[in-house]
Design an enzyme around this catalytic site. Structure first.
Site, short mmCIF file in Angstrom:
data_model
loop_
_atom_site.label_atom_id
_atom_site.label_comp_id
_atom_site.label_asym_id
_atom_site.label_seq_id
_atom_site.Cartn_x
_atom_site.Cartn_y
_atom_site.Cartn_z
N LYS A 40 -86.76 -7.29 6.28
CA LYS A 40 -86.38 -5.88 6.07
C LYS A 40 -86.27 -5.58 4.57
O LYS A 40 -86.84 -4.61 4.08
CB LYS A 40 -85.03 -5.60 6.73
CG LYS A 40 -84.38 -4.30 6.26
CD LYS A 40 -83.04 -4.03 6.92
CE LYS A 40 -81.85 -4.68 6.27
NZ LYS A 40 -81.27 -3.97 5.12
N ARG A 81 -70.85 1.82 -4.01
CA ARG A 81 -72.17 1.28 -4.38
C ARG A 81 -72.84 2.22 -5.38
O ARG A 81 -73.71 3.02 -5.02
CB ARG A 81 -73.03 1.08 -3.13
CG ARG A 81 -72.53 -0.10 -2.31
CD ARG A 81 -73.34 -0.32 -1.07
NE ARG A 81 -74.59 -0.99 -1.33
CZ ARG A 81 -75.46 -1.30 -0.37
NH1 ARG A 81 -75.20 -0.97 0.89
NH2 ARG A 81 -76.58 -1.92 -0.65
N1 EPU Z 1 -74.30 -2.31 -8.45
C1 EPU Z 1 -73.79 -1.51 -9.45
N2 EPU Z 1 -74.60 -0.55 -10.01
C2 EPU Z 1 -75.89 -0.40 -9.62
C3 EPU Z 1 -76.42 -1.23 -8.58
C4 EPU Z 1 -75.59 -2.18 -8.03
O1 EPU Z 1 -72.61 -1.62 -9.83
O2 EPU Z 1 -76.59 0.48 -10.16
C5 EPU Z 1 -73.42 -3.32 -7.83
C6 EPU Z 1 -73.21 -3.01 -6.34
O3 EPU Z 1 -72.17 -2.08 -6.15
C7 EPU Z 1 -72.91 -4.37 -5.77
C8 EPU Z 1 -73.76 -5.29 -6.64
O4 EPU Z 1 -74.08 -4.56 -7.82
O5 EPU Z 1 -71.55 -4.67 -5.94
C9 EPU Z 1 -75.04 -5.75 -5.97
O6 EPU Z 1 -75.84 -4.65 -5.60
P1 EPU Z 1 -77.44 -4.74 -5.54
O7 EPU Z 1 -77.98 -3.57 -6.29
O8 EPU Z 1 -77.87 -6.10 -5.95
O9 EPU Z 1 -77.70 -4.57 -3.99
P2 EPU Z 1 -78.64 -3.50 -3.27
O10 EPU Z 1 -79.96 -3.46 -3.92
O11 EPU Z 1 -77.91 -2.22 -3.09
C10 EPU Z 1 -79.64 -5.29 -1.66
C11 EPU Z 1 -79.82 -5.44 -0.17
C12 EPU Z 1 -78.48 -5.68 0.50
C13 EPU Z 1 -77.89 -6.96 -0.11
C14 EPU Z 1 -77.78 -6.82 -1.64
C15 EPU Z 1 -77.27 -8.06 -2.33
C16 EPU Z 1 -81.73 -4.07 0.30
C17 EPU Z 1 -82.30 -2.86 0.92
N3 EPU Z 1 -80.42 -4.22 0.36
O12 EPU Z 1 -78.78 -4.18 -1.85
O13 EPU Z 1 -78.73 -5.88 1.88
O14 EPU Z 1 -76.62 -7.20 0.44
O15 EPU Z 1 -79.08 -6.50 -2.18
O16 EPU Z 1 -78.12 -9.13 -2.08
O17 EPU Z 1 -82.47 -4.91 -0.22
C18 EPU Z 1 -78.30 -5.82 4.18
O18 EPU Z 1 -79.48 -6.13 4.38
O19 EPU Z 1 -77.43 -5.82 5.10
C19 EPU Z 1 -77.86 -5.45 2.83
C20 EPU Z 1 -76.72 -4.78 2.59
#
Ligand code: EPU
Length: 415
Positions: free
Chosen positions: A21, A119
């Site tokens: 996914k 987030r």
């Molecule tokens: N964060 C910030 N600012 C930003 C972006 C992120 O502070 O601009 C913080 C977030 O709040 C969080 C941390 O950084 O505390 C990690 O966030 P990240 O951006 O790495 O995660 P994401 O891209 O929003 C993806 C996956 C998630 C997975 C995380 C961590 C996708 C679509 N989603 O989310 O997957 O948990 O990386 O590996 O790829 C899931 O599949 O259930 C899921 C939540």
């Protein structure tokens, strides 16, 4: 829909892992970087994928989806991201990079919070700003002015998965060279890079840095999405938690090193082959602590499932989540099953527990699968409500569990 789970003594047999996914979602967003046809194979049939199709259609694309293969055609016409879809799918922010680098302008509804805690998208926005994007906020929307993106040197304050993906896509069609440092290196990002390269992008990676030479146009590509390491981890932990010998087919053991190391420490025997893993749980499980972190550390998405597995360990174990420190909403629900768990200073402390079935409410995707597995371990019957969270991210979860001998089914919620 609700999930009905009955006590199951052990799982056995084979399960085939679907396409990832979290690789498919950014790859689908990347199809906006070309007007040529893209064929993407091994795409899991999930709610989040279907919402992404709706999003792409709104932006001008035509989509055909059959047997896990999607064909994306048509010109990117519209750079406005509707609030309804953004609210449904956080990953919709991933279209910002491609839209801005293609059109130079766009209007995106601000994403809200979610069950995993706050987030923000500040890291995405800071990177896009460094590339020359500027925006104002009006009535809950970010309005980006007409501005061609330029290559830039960007150092992320945290290796955010989504921000790295957004910036890689933006840089692929920006003018000039971008250097993205302190970036995330999750296997899903490497898969996105492979897709971008298949489209003609020039990307070089070294450690946690990517160098991208932008090109004004990318072409179509035919690509197969990697297997879902989180789905694989879910079934591995289901076998470890419930018990029984299970073979996981189509997984990539290299992507699961942190999990495999912890499982072995807890006593699980694992036979690794090129594309499959055989899981043999121990008679007595040792308590093992985990701390989640960016890849290659232990994945946050598997911590609710690890928590359920540790309920059978002979002793006390602890979990700390460095990625989503508030990702413990499921704890109060598991306590209703009799789970001896408590949060102390953002660390989850878990004791061996005897579970007995009751009604639970899933609060997010991975909490939903964790609750279903806990339901199989519990005596009697467990009902898991709010299954819609599960459908967002697991393909045929109940069918696959049933094939392993789990006593689970789905039922319509009576109004
Ligand atoms: N964060 C910030 N600012 C930003 C972006 C992120 O502070 O601009 C913080 C977030 O709040 C969080 C941390 O950084 O505390 C990690 O966030 P990240 O951006 O790495 O995660 P994401 O891209 O929003 C993806 C996956 C998630 C997975 C995380 C961590 C996708 C679509 N989603 O989310 O997957 O948990 O990386 O590996 O790829 C899931 O599949 O259930 C899921 C939540």
């Amino acid at each position: 829909m609700l999930g009905l789970c009955f006590h199951t003594k052990k799982l056995s047999g084979r399960v085939k892992i679907s396409g990832s996914k979290n690789a498919a979602l950014p790859i689908l967003a990347a199809t906006l970087l070309t007007d040529e046809k893209c064929v993407i194979r091994n795409v899991p049939d999930l709610e989040d994928v279907r919402i992404t199709f709706a999003l792409l259609r709104k932006m001008g694309k035509r989509i055909k989806f059959e047997n896990n293969t999607v064909e994306v055609k048509g010109r990117l016409r519209n750079g406005a991201l509707p609030e309804k879809l953004v609210r449904k799918l956080r990953a919709s922010v991933l279209v910002m990079g491609p839209v801005l680098s293609r059109l130079g302008e766009g209007s995106f509804a601000l994403p809200g919070g979610c069950a995993l805690g706050e987030r923000p998208i500040d890291i995405h926005l800071k990177g896009l700003k460094a590339m020359g994007a500027s925006y104002s906020v009006l009535r809950g929307r970010m309005l980006f002015r007409n501005q061609r993106l330029k290559g830039a040197h960007i150092k992320l304050s945290f290796p955010s998965v989504g921000a790295t993906e957004n910036l890689l896509m933006a840089a692929s069609c920006a003018s000039g060279v971008s250097l993205i440092e302190n970036a995330a290196v999750e296997p899903e990002i490497i898969d996105l890079c492979r897709f971008l390269k298949a489209m003609g992008a020039s990307i070089k990676s070294a450690g946690s840095s990517y160098t991208v030479s932008g090109s004004p146009v990318l072409g179509g590509a035919d690509f197969t999405v990697m297997p879902d390491r989180i789905e694989a981890g879910t079934f591995i932990l289901a076998a470890a938690a419930v018990g029984g010998k299970v073979r996981i087919d189509g997984a990539e053991p290299d992507h699961l090193k942190a999990l495999i190391k912890k499982l072995k420490a807890s006593g699980v025997k694992i036979n690794e082959k090129a594309n499959s893993l055989i899981i043999i749980p121990p008679k007595i499980t040792k308590p093992i602590n985990i701390i989640t972190g960016p890849y290659p550390e232990f994945p946050t998405d598997l911590q609710p499932l690890w928590a359920v597995y540790m309920l059978r360990a002979a002793g006390v174990s602890r979990i700390k989540d460095k990625i989503f420190p508030a990702r413990f909403m499921y704890v109060d629900e598991l306590k209703r099953l009799g789970a001896a768990m408590a949060l102390k200073n953002a660390v989850l402390v878990i004791n061996k527990s005897i579970l007995s079935g009751t009604n639970l409410r899933a609060c997010d995707l991975r909490a939903a699968s964790a609750m279903i597995i806990a339901g199989l371990m519990a005596d009697g019957q467990t009902r898991v409500y709010e299954l819609r969270h599960l459908f967002r991210g697991y393909e045929n979860f109940f069918g696959k569990l049933r094939k392993l001998g789990a006593n689970v089914s789905m039922e319509k919620v009576k109004k």
